[in-house]
Motif scaffolding. Structure first.
Motif, PDB file in Angstrom:
ATOM      1  N   ASP A   1      34.334  33.677  41.439  1.00  0.00           N
ATOM      2  CA  ASP A   1      33.492  33.658  42.636  1.00  0.00           C
ATOM      3  C   ASP A   1      33.256  35.076  43.132  1.00  0.00           C
ATOM      4  O   ASP A   1      33.771  36.040  42.572  1.00  0.00           O
ATOM      5  CB  ASP A   1      34.081  32.763  43.734  1.00  0.00           C
ATOM      6  CG  ASP A   1      35.438  33.227  44.235  1.00  0.00           C
ATOM      7  OD1 ASP A   1      35.774  34.416  44.088  1.00  0.00           O
ATOM      8  OD2 ASP A   1      36.185  32.391  44.768  1.00  0.00           O
ATOM      9  N   VAL A   2      32.496  35.201  44.176  1.00  0.00           N
ATOM     10  CA  VAL A   2      32.102  36.508  44.687  1.00  0.00           C
ATOM     11  C   VAL A   2      33.296  37.309  45.203  1.00  0.00           C
ATOM     12  O   VAL A   2      33.340  38.526  45.084  1.00  0.00           O
ATOM     13  CB  VAL A   2      30.997  36.363  45.767  1.00  0.00           C
ATOM     14  CG1 VAL A   2      31.554  35.794  47.054  1.00  0.00           C
ATOM     15  CG2 VAL A   2      30.317  37.680  46.022  1.00  0.00           C
ATOM     16  N   PHE A   3      34.322  36.642  45.731  1.00  0.00           N
ATOM     17  CA  PHE A   3      35.495  37.351  46.238  1.00  0.00           C
ATOM     18  C   PHE A   3      36.256  38.049  45.120  1.00  0.00           C
ATOM     19  O   PHE A   3      36.805  39.123  45.300  1.00  0.00           O
ATOM     20  CB  PHE A   3      36.437  36.403  46.986  1.00  0.00           C
ATOM     21  CG  PHE A   3      35.848  35.854  48.246  1.00  0.00           C
ATOM     22  CD1 PHE A   3      35.531  36.680  49.306  1.00  0.00           C
ATOM     23  CD2 PHE A   3      35.591  34.500  48.366  1.00  0.00           C
ATOM     24  CE1 PHE A   3      34.969  36.178  50.464  1.00  0.00           C
ATOM     25  CE2 PHE A   3      35.036  33.983  49.521  1.00  0.00           C
ATOM     26  CZ  PHE A   3      34.722  34.829  50.578  1.00  0.00           C
ATOM     27  N   SER A   4      36.294  37.436  43.951  1.00  0.00           N
ATOM     28  CA  SER A   4      37.009  38.023  42.815  1.00  0.00           C
ATOM     29  C   SER A   4      36.361  39.331  42.375  1.00  0.00           C
ATOM     30  O   SER A   4      37.046  40.307  42.086  1.00  0.00           O
ATOM     31  CB  SER A   4      37.052  37.047  41.640  1.00  0.00           C
ATOM     32  OG  SER A   4      37.774  35.896  41.995  1.00  0.00           O
ATOM     33  N   GLY A   5      35.043  39.350  42.322  1.00  0.00           N
ATOM     34  CA  GLY A   5      34.342  40.581  41.965  1.00  0.00           C
ATOM     35  C   GLY A   5      34.595  41.671  42.987  1.00  0.00           C
ATOM     36  O   GLY A   5      34.791  42.837  42.631  1.00  0.00           O
ATOM     37  N   TRP A   6      34.617  41.288  44.231  1.00  0.00           N
ATOM     38  CA  TRP A   6      34.876  42.256  45.301  1.00  0.00           C
ATOM     39  C   TRP A   6      36.278  42.821  45.199  1.00  0.00           C
ATOM     40  O   TRP A   6      36.474  44.030  45.268  1.00  0.00           O
ATOM     41  CB  TRP A   6      34.675  41.571  46.653  1.00  0.00           C
ATOM     42  CG  TRP A   6      35.037  42.439  47.804  1.00  0.00           C
ATOM     43  CD1 TRP A   6      34.268  43.399  48.388  1.00  0.00           C
ATOM     44  CD2 TRP A   6      36.281  42.438  48.502  1.00  0.00           C
ATOM     45  NE1 TRP A   6      34.953  43.993  49.415  1.00  0.00           N
ATOM     46  CE2 TRP A   6      36.203  43.430  49.513  1.00  0.00           C
ATOM     47  CE3 TRP A   6      37.458  41.713  48.383  1.00  0.00           C
ATOM     48  CZ2 TRP A   6      37.241  43.696  50.380  1.00  0.00           C
ATOM     49  CZ3 TRP A   6      38.496  41.985  49.250  1.00  0.00           C
ATOM     50  CH2 TRP A   6      38.383  42.961  50.230  1.00  0.00           C
ATOM     51  N   ILE A   7      37.278  41.947  45.018  1.00  0.00           N
ATOM     52  CA  ILE A   7      38.665  42.412  44.969  1.00  0.00           C
ATOM     53  C   ILE A   7      38.896  43.312  43.765  1.00  0.00           C
ATOM     54  O   ILE A   7      39.546  44.348  43.862  1.00  0.00           O
ATOM     55  CB  ILE A   7      39.683  41.243  45.008  1.00  0.00           C
ATOM     56  CG1 ILE A   7      41.113  41.737  45.251  1.00  0.00           C
ATOM     57  CG2 ILE A   7      39.701  40.450  43.736  1.00  0.00           C
ATOM     58  CD1 ILE A   7      41.447  42.007  46.647  1.00  0.00           C
ATOM     59  N   ALA A   8      38.345  42.951  42.617  1.00  0.00           N
ATOM     60  CA  ALA A   8      38.535  43.752  41.406  1.00  0.00           C
ATOM     61  C   ALA A   8      37.932  45.140  41.573  1.00  0.00           C
ATOM     62  O   ALA A   8      38.476  46.119  41.083  1.00  0.00           O
ATOM     63  CB  ALA A   8      37.944  43.038  40.198  1.00  0.00           C
TER      64      ALA A   8
END
Length: 107
Positions: free
Chosen positions: A71-78
């Protein structure tokens, strides 16, 4: 034994203890796959948190990169994490067969 351990709780102690369990099991030859849900992302962002340091050490325990939800949060955190930590994370595969695991633990 092949295990999937899903860290889904927003408390640091539960995240720490479940990750410690994963590392201990890996030490004794079990195949362990971690799956980190969004509630634990805050701990990954804190360089002094226990979870942050433990995820950095997955390679030392011959564990694969921890899965993140697609999801979009995973891309942000990475993108926000230091490179040495980000390399220990990957998006969950498109197809995960729960039958591939002997046990699935959710914390």
């Amino acid at each position: 034994m092949k295990l999937l351990i899903r860290l889904h709780t927003a408390t640091e102690m539960a995240s720490y203890e479940s990750c410690a369990l994963a590392l201990t099991l890996a030490t004794f030859g079990h195949e362990v796959q971690l799956y980190l849900d969004a509630p634990v992302f805050g701990f990954l962002m804190q360089p002094n948190s226990r979870l942050h340091g433990m995820i950095q050490s997955l390679e030392l325990y011959d564990m694969p990169a921890a899965w993140l939800p697609d999801d979009v949060f995973s891309g942000w955190i990475a993108g926000m994490l230091p490179a040495d930590l980000a390399t220990q994370l990957t998006l969950i595969p498109e197809v995960v067969n729960s039958q591939d695991f002997d046990q699935i633990l959710v914390f």
